[in-house]
Enzyme design. Structure first.
Site, mmCIF file in Angstrom:
data_model
loop_
_atom_site.group_PDB
_atom_site.id
_atom_site.type_symbol
_atom_site.label_atom_id
_atom_site.label_comp_id
_atom_site.label_asym_id
_atom_site.label_seq_id
_atom_site.Cartn_x
_atom_site.Cartn_y
_atom_site.Cartn_z
ATOM 1 N N LYS A 20 38.488 53.843 30.463
ATOM 2 C CA LYS A 20 39.177 52.570 30.722
ATOM 3 C C LYS A 20 38.517 51.453 29.923
ATOM 4 O O LYS A 20 39.157 50.464 29.599
ATOM 5 C CB LYS A 20 39.251 52.276 32.224
ATOM 6 C CG LYS A 20 37.951 51.858 32.903
ATOM 7 C CD LYS A 20 38.211 51.552 34.372
ATOM 8 C CE LYS A 20 36.944 51.344 35.173
ATOM 9 N NZ LYS A 20 36.388 49.985 35.100
ATOM 10 N N ARG A 117 33.382 38.332 42.727
ATOM 11 C CA ARG A 117 32.476 38.570 41.585
ATOM 12 C C ARG A 117 32.312 37.304 40.741
ATOM 13 O O ARG A 117 33.283 36.598 40.475
ATOM 14 C CB ARG A 117 33.004 39.757 40.759
ATOM 15 C CG ARG A 117 32.983 41.034 41.604
ATOM 16 C CD ARG A 117 33.593 42.214 40.904
ATOM 17 N NE ARG A 117 32.818 42.633 39.756
ATOM 18 C CZ ARG A 117 33.223 43.582 38.912
ATOM 19 N NH1 ARG A 117 34.387 44.191 39.102
ATOM 20 N NH2 ARG A 117 32.468 43.918 37.898
ATOM 21 N N SER A 160 26.264 40.261 33.018
ATOM 22 C CA SER A 160 27.309 41.158 32.521
ATOM 23 C C SER A 160 27.428 41.032 31.017
ATOM 24 O O SER A 160 27.188 39.967 30.453
ATOM 25 C CB SER A 160 28.642 40.758 33.174
ATOM 26 O OG SER A 160 29.705 41.461 32.589
ATOM 27 N N SER A 187 23.661 46.046 29.518
ATOM 28 C CA SER A 187 24.796 46.949 29.251
ATOM 29 C C SER A 187 25.125 46.977 27.755
ATOM 30 O O SER A 187 26.298 46.956 27.353
ATOM 31 C CB SER A 187 26.035 46.518 30.054
ATOM 32 O OG SER A 187 25.868 46.795 31.421
ATOM 33 N N THR A 188 24.081 47.012 26.924
ATOM 34 C CA THR A 188 24.302 46.877 25.480
ATOM 35 C C THR A 188 25.187 47.970 24.849
ATOM 36 O O THR A 188 25.893 47.677 23.888
ATOM 37 C CB THR A 188 22.956 46.782 24.731
ATOM 38 O OG1 THR A 188 22.136 47.881 25.154
ATOM 39 C CG2 THR A 188 22.245 45.472 25.031
ATOM 40 N N ASP A 301 26.985 51.911 35.675
ATOM 41 C CA ASP A 301 28.047 52.644 36.387
ATOM 42 C C ASP A 301 27.603 54.049 36.790
ATOM 43 O O ASP A 301 28.280 54.727 37.565
ATOM 44 C CB ASP A 301 29.321 52.736 35.527
ATOM 45 C CG ASP A 301 29.959 51.362 35.339
ATOM 46 O OD1 ASP A 301 29.434 50.375 35.890
ATOM 47 O OD2 ASP A 301 30.972 51.278 34.624
ATOM 48 N N ARG A 332 26.453 47.415 44.954
ATOM 49 C CA ARG A 332 26.362 48.883 44.933
ATOM 50 C C ARG A 332 25.019 49.433 45.398
ATOM 51 O O ARG A 332 24.987 50.540 45.928
ATOM 52 C CB ARG A 332 26.669 49.426 43.536
ATOM 53 C CG ARG A 332 28.128 49.665 43.345
ATOM 54 C CD ARG A 332 28.426 50.410 42.062
ATOM 55 N NE ARG A 332 29.866 50.376 41.849
ATOM 56 C CZ ARG A 332 30.468 50.350 40.676
ATOM 57 N NH1 ARG A 332 29.741 50.350 39.573
ATOM 58 N NH2 ARG A 332 31.772 50.332 40.591
HETATM 59 O O1 LIG Z 1 32.560 46.493 29.026
HETATM 60 C C1 LIG Z 1 32.844 47.384 29.823
HETATM 61 O O2 LIG Z 1 33.782 48.169 29.615
HETATM 62 C C2 LIG Z 1 32.025 47.536 31.043
HETATM 63 C C3 LIG Z 1 30.757 47.005 31.094
HETATM 64 C C4 LIG Z 1 29.863 47.183 32.247
HETATM 65 O O3 LIG Z 1 29.818 45.966 32.957
HETATM 66 P P1 LIG Z 1 28.615 44.905 32.815
HETATM 67 O O4 LIG Z 1 28.504 44.484 31.413
HETATM 68 O O5 LIG Z 1 29.089 43.803 33.714
HETATM 69 O O6 LIG Z 1 27.379 45.608 33.314
HETATM 70 C C5 LIG Z 1 30.344 48.272 33.192
HETATM 71 O O7 LIG Z 1 29.643 48.196 34.413
HETATM 72 C C6 LIG Z 1 31.829 48.150 33.445
HETATM 73 O O8 LIG Z 1 32.288 49.138 34.333
HETATM 74 C C7 LIG Z 1 32.594 48.312 32.158
HETATM 75 C C1 LIG Z 2 32.210 47.657 37.371
HETATM 76 C C2 LIG Z 2 33.277 48.344 36.956
HETATM 77 O O1 LIG Z 2 34.356 47.831 36.300
HETATM 78 P P1 LIG Z 2 34.767 46.309 36.038
HETATM 79 O O2 LIG Z 2 33.521 45.497 35.942
HETATM 80 O O3 LIG Z 2 35.541 46.323 34.767
HETATM 81 O O4 LIG Z 2 35.608 45.874 37.207
HETATM 82 C C3 LIG Z 2 33.318 49.813 37.166
HETATM 83 O O5 LIG Z 2 34.283 50.420 36.704
HETATM 84 O O6 LIG Z 2 32.415 50.378 37.790
#
Ligand SMILES: O=C(O)C1=C[C@@H](OP(=O)(O)O)[C@@H](O)[C@H](O)C1
Ligand SMILES: C=C(OP(=O)(O)O)C(=O)O
Length: 414
Positions: A20, A117, A160, A187-188, A301, A332
């Site tokens: 996704k 959020r 994030s 989350s690089t 995740d 979480r």
């Molecule tokens: O860019 C993305 O697709 C995502 C980044 C991550 O979030 P964060 O950057 O907030 O950690 C991850 O937890 C999220 O499910 C999807």
């Molecule tokens: C945190 C998640 O997604 P998002 O931040 O895009 O809602 C996830 O899928 O675990």
């Protein structure tokens, strides 16, 4: 809907849904391209459906040309004043800067867990870049009115990475060049996925160790034809099911992917599972499991899947990066502690940024999903090792990322 998952063994091959994260990025890039792009292997969980709705509202013309193929004629021509992002954190932080390319006011509305959020990381930087923002104390709904122009901007990356992703995809279409100075990027790997997606549409973004991002303005997105990769976050959950309760092969994924959650393989091996890596599949096979150490700061995740792995291992596992879990669909870390306590597994999150899980016998219980898809999946995988069965409340929340997860788990039961 409650779902009761009995204990048991699993053996089989599954194909997870498409990523996704990649699907939402590719939909956004297709919108930003004035010509027609083709996306293959795209399926719709709730988050991807939200992104599809956003690009249609912003002007993309989308035609389904096969079971899992979309043809998308892009071009920003807003068809409405409201973007509905559902519960998707990524769609919110991705489409807010994109909506800011338009000169008309656009409201971004979310629902459910997303309303709790934080979004305040976007307000200051958007204003610096010339966008008028009406926010709601740092939460949705948000109203933006662009056009966003380039320039120099500071962004707090500690909560994030998703807003940086949004800026990286939107700003190549701004009039001026941009330098984004990022404090404490997390989350690089997700930022690499964004740069990778932009490159597939002919757009170049450079960075200096995730601290400064350089984006030339006035670029154009070229049409692309691409297939969306299988989802490693979904695959991680399936591989852990294999490691704790039998053997699972996950097809249509590759260790060469840039997705953050490929890192699950490291954790599986450290826990003692057998992992077989082939060209387009990975298999996890159950072996006697022991406590492991892992840093999930950049792949947050994975925590719920790792909790299921640790619960089934002998001894204590130590997982670093709990502070990254505060603002997901649930808190979480707390959700893991609370729900695993109900099934008799001790989880300690007292020490700074570290979760310790003592593996052991899993008791039957009724647990809450906290309306969090990854919590529901984690408890379902742990149920396989249970001394009875686990009932998961509101298990349909798995639809956020993997609508068929519970059915897939049943398909491989032996
Ligand atoms: O860019 C993305 O697709 C995502 C980044 C991550 O979030 P964060 O950057 O907030 O950690 C991850 O937890 C999220 O499910 C999807
Ligand atoms: C945190 C998640 O997604 P998002 O931040 O895009 O809602 C996830 O899928 O675990």
């Amino acid at each position: 809907m409650d779902k009761t998952v009995p204990s048991g063994r699993v053996k089989g091959t599954l194909t997870p849904p498409c990523s996704k994260s990649y699907a939402q990025r590719a939909l956004a890039a297709s919108l930003l391209c004035e010509e027609t792009s083709v996306l293959r292997n795209i399926e719709f969980c709730s988050d991807t459906r939200s992104a599809l709705q956003c690009i249609e509202t912003l002007g993309a013309r989308v035609t389904r040309i096969g079971e899992e193929t979309l043809s998308i004629e892009g071009g920003l021509r807003p068809q409405g004043h409201t973007l509905r992002v559902g519960e998707s954190g990524l769609s919110t932080r991705l489409f807010t800067p994109i909506a800011s390319l338009c000169g008309t006011p656009i409201t971004i509305e979310g629902e459910g867990t997303l309303l709790r959020r934080p979004m305040e990381m976007m307000t200051g930087p958007l204003r610096t870049l010339g966008v008028r923002v009406r926010d709601n104390g740092g939460f949705l709904p948000f109203e933006v009115r662009g056009p966003i122009r380039g320039g120099e901007v500071d962004v707090d990356g500690s909560v994030s990475s998703q807003f940086i992703t949004g800026l990286m995809l939107a700003l190549p279409l701004a009039r001026h060049d941009t330098t984004i100075h990022v404090r404490s990027a997390v989350s690089t790997p997700y930022l690499d996925m964004t740069i990778d997606t932009a490159a597939r549409f002919g757009v170049e973004i450079c960075h200096n160790d995730y601290e400064e991002f350089y984006i030339e303005g006035g670029q154009r997105y070229s049409p692309a034809c691409l297939s969306i990769e299988g989802d490693w976050s979904a695959a991680a959950m399936l591989l852990v099911a294999g490691a704790v309760a039998g053997e699972v092969t996950v097809r249509n994924i590759s260790m060469l992917s840039k997705q953050a959650d490929t890192a699950v393989c490291t954790a599986l091996v450290r826990a003692g599972a057998a992992v077989i890596n082939e060209a387009d599949s990975v298999t996890a096979i159950s072996r006697p499991l022991h406590g492991f150490e892992f840093d999930a700061t950049n792949c947050p995740d994975l925590f719920p899947a790792l909790a299921a792995l640790a619960a089934a291992a002998d001894g204590v596992s130590t997982i670093r990066g709990t502070s990254r879990l505060l603002h997901k669909e649930s808190n979480r870390a707390e959700a893991i502690r609370e729900e695993y306590a109900k099934v008799g597994i001790e989880v300690d999150i007292s020490e700074e940024d570290v979760m310790r899980i003592r593996g052991g016998k899993i008791r039957p219980a009724r647990v809450s999903s906290h309306d969090d898809h990854r919590m529901a999946m984690s408890m379902a995988v742990s149920a396989l090792r249970c001394d009875g069965q686990i009932t998961i409340e509101n298990a349909e929340c798995v639809a956020k990322s993997y609508p068929g997860f519970l059915e897939d788990l049943e398909k491989i039961r032996v």
